[in-house]
Design a protein around this motif. Structure first.
Motif, PDB file in Angstrom:
ATOM      1  N   UNK A  13       0.746  -1.305   0.142  1.00  0.00           N
ATOM      2  CA  UNK A  13       0.035  -0.304  -0.079  1.00  0.00           C
ATOM      3  C   UNK A  13       0.456   1.552   0.102  1.00  0.00           C
ATOM      4  N   UNK A  14       1.642   1.115   0.562  1.00  0.00           N
ATOM      5  CA  UNK A  14       2.840   2.739   0.817  1.00  0.00           C
ATOM      6  C   UNK A  14       3.125   2.619  -0.983  1.00  0.00           C
ATOM      7  N   UNK A  15       4.399   1.851  -1.368  1.00  0.00           N
ATOM      8  CA  UNK A  15       4.442   1.531  -2.847  1.00  0.00           C
ATOM      9  C   UNK A  15       2.910   2.723  -3.615  1.00  0.00           C
ATOM     10  N   UNK A  16       2.236   2.289  -3.548  1.00  0.00           N
ATOM     11  CA  UNK A  16       1.329   2.653  -4.675  1.00  0.00           C
ATOM     12  C   UNK A  16       1.774   3.529  -4.014  1.00  0.00           C
ATOM     13  N   UNK A  17       0.709   4.198  -2.389  1.00  0.00           N
ATOM     14  CA  UNK A  17       0.041   5.367  -2.171  1.00  0.00           C
ATOM     15  C   UNK A  17       2.078   6.245  -2.925  1.00  0.00           C
ATOM     16  N   UNK A  18       2.785   6.055  -2.731  1.00  0.00           N
ATOM     17  CA  UNK A  18       4.213   6.752  -2.698  1.00  0.00           C
ATOM     18  C   UNK A  18       4.227   7.266  -4.710  1.00  0.00           C
ATOM     19  N   UNK A  19       4.178   5.654  -5.157  1.00  0.00           N
ATOM     20  CA  UNK A  19       4.497   5.984  -6.727  1.00  0.00           C
ATOM     21  C   UNK A  19       3.444   7.108  -6.813  1.00  0.00           C
ATOM     22  N   UNK A  20       1.596   7.009  -6.871  1.00  0.00           N
ATOM     23  CA  UNK A  20       0.810   8.291  -6.594  1.00  0.00           C
ATOM     24  C   UNK A  20       0.981   9.612  -6.458  1.00  0.00           C
ATOM     25  N   UNK A  21       1.832   9.468  -5.600  1.00  0.00           N
ATOM     26  CA  UNK A  21       2.215  10.705  -5.163  1.00  0.00           C
ATOM     27  C   UNK A  21       3.510  11.182  -5.985  1.00  0.00           C
ATOM     28  N   UNK A  22       4.443  10.787  -6.263  1.00  0.00           N
ATOM     29  CA  UNK A  22       5.114  10.664  -7.651  1.00  0.00           C
ATOM     30  C   UNK A  22       5.034  11.237  -8.806  1.00  0.00           C
ATOM     31  N   UNK A  23       3.638  10.403  -9.314  1.00  0.00           N
ATOM     32  CA  UNK A  23       3.191  11.033  -9.626  1.00  0.00           C
ATOM     33  C   UNK A  23       2.103  12.103 -10.317  1.00  0.00           C
ATOM     34  N   UNK A  24       1.378  12.187  -8.705  1.00  0.00           N
ATOM     35  CA  UNK A  24       1.096  13.890  -9.114  1.00  0.00           C
ATOM     36  C   UNK A  24       1.862  14.917  -9.131  1.00  0.00           C
ATOM     37  N   UNK A  25       2.738  15.000  -8.398  1.00  0.00           N
ATOM     38  CA  UNK A  25       3.168  15.704  -7.751  1.00  0.00           C
ATOM     39  C   UNK A  25       4.305  16.500  -9.763  1.00  0.00           C
ATOM     40  N   UNK A  26       4.556  14.912 -10.423  1.00  0.00           N
ATOM     41  CA  UNK A  26       5.294  15.293 -11.121  1.00  0.00           C
ATOM     42  C   UNK A  26       4.840  16.198 -12.391  1.00  0.00           C
ATOM     43  N   UNK A  27       3.021  15.451 -12.246  1.00  0.00           N
ATOM     44  CA  UNK A  27       2.431  16.063 -13.665  1.00  0.00           C
ATOM     45  C   UNK A  27       2.013  17.590 -12.912  1.00  0.00           C
ATOM     46  N   UNK A  28       2.295  18.008 -11.235  1.00  0.00           N
ATOM     47  CA  UNK A  28       1.895  19.272 -10.631  1.00  0.00           C
ATOM     48  C   UNK A  28       3.319  20.141 -11.534  1.00  0.00           C
ATOM     49  N   UNK A  29       4.442  19.519 -11.262  1.00  0.00           N
ATOM     50  CA  UNK A  29       5.605  20.431 -12.004  1.00  0.00           C
ATOM     51  C   UNK A  29       5.932  20.662 -13.232  1.00  0.00           C
ATOM     52  N   UNK A  30       5.385  19.900 -14.489  1.00  0.00           N
ATOM     53  CA  UNK A  30       5.460  19.148 -15.444  1.00  0.00           C
ATOM     54  C   UNK A  30       4.196  21.207 -16.019  1.00  0.00           C
ATOM     55  N   UNK A  31       3.289  20.758 -15.287  1.00  0.00           N
ATOM     56  CA  UNK A  31       2.470  22.009 -15.566  1.00  0.00           C
ATOM     57  C   UNK A  31       2.644  22.928 -14.915  1.00  0.00           C
ATOM     58  N   UNK A  32       3.386  23.295 -13.547  1.00  0.00           N
ATOM     59  CA  UNK A  32       4.193  24.925 -13.406  1.00  0.00           C
ATOM     60  C   UNK A  32       4.846  24.743 -14.971  1.00  0.00           C
ATOM     61  N   UNK A  33       5.564  24.421 -15.360  1.00  0.00           N
ATOM     62  CA  UNK A  33       6.789  24.459 -15.638  1.00  0.00           C
ATOM     63  C   UNK A  33       6.041  25.108 -17.573  1.00  0.00           C
ATOM     64  N   UNK A  34       5.563  24.318 -18.068  1.00  0.00           N
ATOM     65  CA  UNK A  34       4.715  24.274 -19.544  1.00  0.00           C
ATOM     66  C   UNK A  34       3.880  25.153 -20.019  1.00  0.00           C
ATOM     67  N   UNK A  35       2.645  25.097 -18.576  1.00  0.00           N
ATOM     68  CA  UNK A  35       1.420  25.811 -19.034  1.00  0.00           C
ATOM     69  C   UNK A  35       1.786  27.408 -19.334  1.00  0.00           C
ATOM     70  N   UNK A  36       1.367  28.050 -19.816  1.00  0.00           N
ATOM     71  CA  UNK A  36       1.870  29.387 -19.323  1.00  0.00           C
ATOM     72  C   UNK A  36       0.956  30.228 -18.812  1.00  0.00           C
ATOM     73  N   UNK A  37       1.379  31.215 -18.688  1.00  0.00           N
ATOM     74  CA  UNK A  37       1.397  32.030 -17.550  1.00  0.00           C
ATOM     75  C   UNK A  37       0.013  32.944 -17.218  1.00  0.00           C
ATOM     76  N   UNK A  38      -0.033  32.803 -18.488  1.00  0.00           N
ATOM     77  CA  UNK A  38      -1.459  33.769 -18.797  1.00  0.00           C
ATOM     78  C   UNK A  38      -1.438  33.602 -20.627  1.00  0.00           C
ATOM     79  N   UNK A  39      -2.607  32.302 -20.812  1.00  0.00           N
ATOM     80  CA  UNK A  39      -2.562  32.209 -21.995  1.00  0.00           C
ATOM     81  C   UNK A  39      -3.594  33.446 -23.115  1.00  0.00           C
ATOM     82  N   UNK A  40      -4.286  32.401 -23.768  1.00  0.00           N
ATOM     83  CA  UNK A  40      -5.380  33.157 -24.608  1.00  0.00           C
ATOM     84  C   UNK A  40      -6.940  33.552 -23.803  1.00  0.00           C
TER      85      UNK A  40
END
Length: 353
Positions: A13-40
């Motif tokens: 269970x801990x392993x699955x939760x850890x993978x999920x957390x890392x997955x969500x964290x990675x998505x959050x980081x990529x979204x912050x870095x790559x999505x525009x500050x103020x798009x159209x």
């Protein structure tokens, strides 16, 4: 033995939760870095929250660049706002209209019917649709965001499409090329550079000028052009566009909103589309809106004594620059106030064109 099994279950269970957390964290980081500050789309919704319009304009980038609310407001003594966004689908236009009517009490809507949007199915325009809905979610309350996201994900053709999953990974469809500037803008909370950003009234200004030697195929030579050119496209009204335009017209009639559907003029209408397919699409759009009591007019079919195209008023082959937007908006202001029958007199019918 039971203790050992519990430890295994706990470790798994801990392993699955850890993978999920890392997955969500990675998505959050990529979204912050790559999505525009103020798009159209986000910029539009942010300004919309502060606006108090009686009338809106909605549609694709042709609307965004081509209609100047300040010019029209000066002429009509009204308050209006441009809700146009890049590659806005008619489904997104419907969402914009509904928000404007229900949240701002808007009673008049100018719908810009872009030929490029008219001919495509929504599944081919997912990036713009998803960016529009995501921006809406970031600027409205939690309940509205949840309700509209559910409608978006369960609506065809997003349902059972890769888009239903991709929607939750905004960096896959709404991303920037200049990451450094994007990070600086997010760090400092402000936009660097005016290009690609709109005014508080909604219009995106542009000072570029289309090359003066560009050849425009006029009405008089379109038939001959059709005989000699082998690269013309066949314009048509896609099934998705037809469904969404019917939904827009039905909603406006039900809510007592005056709908003014138009197609803005642009230099390449008859350069890239066959004359017969263009006329047939205009005819179909006219009949569609007529069923609901609204008059559709295509300004590419305007009579020359009413509107004549000037190439130096375009920034490229599909969009007005600031000078063009202001002149066209003066004409549009007069058009808006005219009775529907009087409007028709200034345009060729498809049979006359």
């Amino acid at each position: 033995m039971q203790t050992s099994d519990k430890k295994k279950i706990s470790a798994g269970t801990v392993t699955i939760l850890l993978i999920l957390v890392l997955f969500l964290l990675g998505n959050g980081i990529l979204s912050y870095v790559l999505t525009p500050y103020r798009g159209s789309s986000l910029e539009m919704w942010l300004y919309f929250k502060e606006a108090s319009p009686q009338m809106i304009y909605t549609g694709s980038s042709q609307c965004l660049c081509g209609i100047d609310p300040e010019t029209i407001d000066d002429a009509l003594h009204t308050s209006s706002f441009n809700m146009g966004t890049n590659m806005q689908s008619f489904r997104s236009s419907y969402s914009a209209i509904r928000a404007a009517v229900e949240e701002k009490g808007v009673s008049r809507v100018v719908l810009c019917v872009d030929d490029e949007i008219t001919e495509i199915e929504r599944e081919d325009n997912f990036r713009a649709d998803a960016s529009f809905q995501r921006a809406r979610n970031l600027t409205t309350d939690f309940m509205t965001a949840g309700k509209e996201t559910g409608e978006f994900l369960l609506d065809e053709p997003v349902l059972m499409h890769t888009g239903s999953v991709n929607f939750f990974f905004p960096w896959t469809y709404d991303r920037v090329t200049d990451i450094g500037q994007n990070l600086r803008e997010k760090r400092d909370g402000k936009v660097y550079g005016e290009s690609g950003h709109r005014l508080s009234s909604g219009r995106e200004p542009a000072e570029e000028i289309l090359a003066a030697d560009f050849r425009v195929i006029e009405r008089e030579e379109a038939r001959e052009w059709n005989r000699t050119s082998d690269s013309l496209e066949e314009l048509s009204l896609s099934s998705d566009s037809r469904r969404e335009l019917n939904r827009i017209a039905s909603y406006c009639r039900e809510k007592g909103v005056e709908l003014i559907p138009i197609t803005l003029p642009y230099p390449t209408a008859l350069n890239i589309y066959s004359l017969d397919s263009y006329k047939e699409t205009v005819r179909q759009l006219t009949l569609l809106f007529d069923e609901y009591g609204f008059t559709y007019q295509n300004f590419n079919l305007a009579k020359p004594e009413y509107y004549e195209m000037e190439l130096d008023e375009y920034k490229d082959t599909g969009h007005f620059n600031t000078a063009g937007a202001i002149r066209f908006s003066k004409i549009l202001a007069e058009y808006i106030e005219e009775p529907q029958e009087q409007r028709k007199e200034k345009f060729y019918t498809p049979d006359e064109f």
